[in-house]
Design an enzyme around this catalytic site. Structure first.
Site: not given
Length: 221
Positions: A81, A173
């Site tokens: 993000y 991730c």
């Protein structure tokens, strides 16, 4: 052809707040158009809220997009993000000319962030199997790169003073339950300008540049 002095100068280009897709496509164009005489640059930007998915990104790591758009990117890594209050530094380097391996470039970015945190007595560290920088098992900075034509683009994202809630909508991730943190919550930089001014010289030093040139000039690509 540019001389070695020019190649030892790193241009710092400040984009201000800008959309992810606009800057991403500008990075692609810059990389495709550069030649042996093109100098290396760092691009500073603060993105509008966006989720970005890496090339090998898996959809199961996206839990709930809500009203935040998702962009399929050409960088490495999984979903992350970006939003206001996060420092983005894109590294547009001729890695072939500088004889930099991808591992060296990643380590240089991690070491610069770790050095910045150390200035505030924050113990940051890297993980061999999960690129980025961590503090007490919480992730504070993410990395993602693309190498094309012997040149790098994309780069690092350091959480400074932002709304961390959107990270709960993804597995950051690719790691389920990965907790995120930021410098302002740990006694570190509270504003992007402070983080930028301290991190850029540290990163330039890690990468071996000795001269910095700052500009807000818009590129004509």
């Amino acid at each position: 052809m540019a001389d070695d002095t020019q190649h030892d100068t790193l241009t710092i280009r400040d984009w201000g707040q800008a959309s992810y897709e606009g800057v991403w496509h500008a990075m692609q164009a810059f990389t495709d158009q550069r030649d042996a005489s093109t100098g290396d640059e760092l691009w500073l930007v603060e993105h509008c809220p966006v989720f970005t998915q890496g090339q090998a990104g898996k959809t199961e790591h996206i839990l709930d997009l809500g009203d935040i758009p998702l962009v399929q990117s050409d960088r490495g890594g999984q979903v992350t993000y970006h939003g206001p209050g996060q420092l983005i530094i894109y590294v547009l380097l001729d890695v072939r000319r500088r004889k930099l391996s991808v591992r060296h470039l990643v380590t240089s970015m991690e070491n610069a962030i770790i050095a910045l945190l150390a200035d505030y007595n924050i113990n940051g560290y890297a993980k061999a199997d999960a690129p980025g920088v961590y503090v007490a098992d919480n992730k504070i900075a993410s990395l993602g790169l693309r190498i094309r034509r012997g040149c790098s683009f994309h780069g690092l994202a350091l959480n400074v003073n932002m709304d961390l809630a959107p990270f709960l909508r993804i597995n950051p991730c690719g790691y389920a339950g990965m907790a995120m943190t930021q410098t302002s919550a740990l006694g570190g930089p509270e504003h992007l300008e402070e983080a930028q001014s301290r991190l850029i010289p540290l990163l330039a030093e890690q990468l071996g540049y000795h001269s910095l040139h700052y500009t807000t000039e818009k590129l004509k690509l």
